[in-house]
Design a protein around this motif. Structure first.
Motif, mmCIF file in Angstrom:
data_model
loop_
_atom_site.group_PDB
_atom_site.id
_atom_site.type_symbol
_atom_site.label_atom_id
_atom_site.label_comp_id
_atom_site.label_asym_id
_atom_site.label_seq_id
_atom_site.Cartn_x
_atom_site.Cartn_y
_atom_site.Cartn_z
ATOM 1 N N CYS A 191 -31.026 -7.758 11.138
ATOM 2 C CA CYS A 191 -32.032 -8.213 12.127
ATOM 3 C C CYS A 191 -32.595 -9.570 11.709
ATOM 4 O O CYS A 191 -32.858 -10.430 12.564
ATOM 5 N N ILE A 192 -32.790 -9.763 10.401
ATOM 6 C CA ILE A 192 -33.337 -11.043 9.920
ATOM 7 C C ILE A 192 -32.290 -12.147 10.082
ATOM 8 O O ILE A 192 -32.611 -13.283 10.398
ATOM 9 N N ARG A 217 -39.764 -18.710 7.204
ATOM 10 C CA ARG A 217 -39.614 -17.394 7.824
ATOM 11 C C ARG A 217 -40.253 -16.409 6.839
ATOM 12 O O ARG A 217 -40.150 -16.625 5.622
ATOM 13 N N VAL A 275 -40.806 -12.314 5.591
ATOM 14 C CA VAL A 275 -40.307 -10.939 5.691
ATOM 15 C C VAL A 275 -41.067 -10.068 4.703
ATOM 16 O O VAL A 275 -41.676 -10.573 3.759
ATOM 17 N N ASP A 283 -40.529 -17.134 12.223
ATOM 18 C CA ASP A 283 -40.592 -15.722 12.617
ATOM 19 C C ASP A 283 -40.964 -14.850 11.429
ATOM 20 O O ASP A 283 -40.946 -15.310 10.281
ATOM 21 N N HIS A 338 -40.500 -10.695 9.981
ATOM 22 C CA HIS A 338 -39.922 -9.355 10.133
ATOM 23 C C HIS A 338 -40.609 -8.457 9.123
ATOM 24 O O HIS A 338 -40.556 -8.748 7.915
ATOM 25 N N ARG A 341 -40.447 -7.464 14.761
ATOM 26 C CA ARG A 341 -40.198 -8.913 14.686
ATOM 27 C C ARG A 341 -41.341 -9.610 15.433
ATOM 28 O O ARG A 341 -41.635 -9.243 16.579
ATOM 29 N N THR A 374 -42.494 -13.384 16.593
ATOM 30 C CA THR A 374 -42.035 -14.772 16.704
ATOM 31 C C THR A 374 -43.162 -15.623 17.277
ATOM 32 O O THR A 374 -43.504 -15.491 18.459
#
Ligand code: SAM
Length: 264
Positions: free
Chosen positions: A30-31, A105, A107, A131, A133, A189, A191
């Motif tokens: 997904c990442i 990004r 996570v 984004d 996650h 997620r 964004t």
């Protein structure tokens, strides 16, 4: 390098380590990390997610509070010289210091005990983030993604959606972790909007108005905003004051905040 001591999961750091290889692969898919991207992981633990990401990006920054985990992480990821470990509290970390060459990004399988304030902290860097996650308690993901009228729609949904598009991706059961948490988890997620559809003139006023609006969910807007907005204000906004706060969308809250900012 001396051998790190075995590590017992610490509740106060919200430690539930992912061990399910299939789930780890799904999260990394997904990442979709790409070489050269600057990905920042919050709470890498022993590196369950880290390796799948850094093997693609070749470099990575991680922010970990538990100093006893860092030697374990370094041993597990010794193949990656461009792993930068920040021994720090993510709640106080200045993420803009990592966005010097462009956006980052973010996570993380977040510590559930602090996930909501941590997300609020990250939202303040939304312009520097492409984004995010996260693995979170499922209920928090439902709150983040909730739409007007949903039972869990509230302050977290409005503030998150003011800054970001929010997508709930998939659910992860407790058996994928060691120790297993008591609740289901989910991947989300977030964004950040490149151009925000609605712009609040003053963010603090928006935050205040969303908090006041949801102060008593079962009460009407007229009741919750007593002393702040009168019936003429509601009429000017085109909002029915006899509604409950869960009926308002992000644009309505932004309009309320902007009217209050103008009055001040
Ligand atoms: N990423 C690992 C995994 O998936 O197995 C660990 C996830 S565990 C749920 C949460 C991690 O966040 C732990 O490594 C914990 O020590 C770390 N942590 C807890 N509070 C933190 C904070 N305030 N700042 C940075 N890391 C934190």
């Amino acid at each position: 390098m001396s051998k790190p001591q075995p590590h017992k999961a610490r509740k106060r750091f919200g430690q539930n380590f992912l061990h399910d290889v299939g789930i780890i692969r799904r999260i990394v898919a997904c990442i979709a990390p790409k070489e050269g991207q600057r990905i920042v992981e919050i709470g890498p633990g022993k590196g369950a997610l880290t390796e799948g990401i850094i093997s693609a990006t070749k470099r990575m920054d991680v922010v970990e509070l538990d100093r006893d985990l860092i030697p374990i992480l370094r041993v597990n990821l010794f193949r990656y010289p461009d792993l930068t470990v920040h021994e720090a509290d993510a709640m106080k970390f200045d993420f803009s210091t990592l966005a010097t060459e462009g956006n980052i990004r973010v996570v993380g399988n977040l510590p559930y005990n602090i996930s909501t304030p941590l997300i609020f902290h990250l939202l303040s860097y939304a312009e520097k983030i492409d984004d995010m996650h996260f693995m979170l308690q499922k209920e928090v993901v439902v709150r983040l993604a909730a739409r007007p009228g949903d039972s869990l729609y509230g302050r977290l949904s409005v503030m998150a959606q003011y800054y970001c598009q929010v997508e709930s991706l998939f659910i992860v059961g407790p058996e994928s972790f060691d120790p297993p948490p008591k609740v289901d988890s989910a991947i989300v997620r977030m964004t950040p909007h490149k151009t925000r559809p609605f712009v609040a003139q003053d963010l603090k006023t928006l935050e205040d108005m969303v908090r006041i609006g949801f102060h008593q969910r079962r009460k009407t807007l007229r009741n919750n905003y007593k002393g702040v907005l009168n019936d003429a204000d509601f009429e000017a906004l085109g909002i029915d004051p006899s509604l409950r706060p869960e009926r308002l969308d992000v644009e309505d809250f932004v309009n309320i905040a902007n009217l209050v900012s103008q009055k001040d």
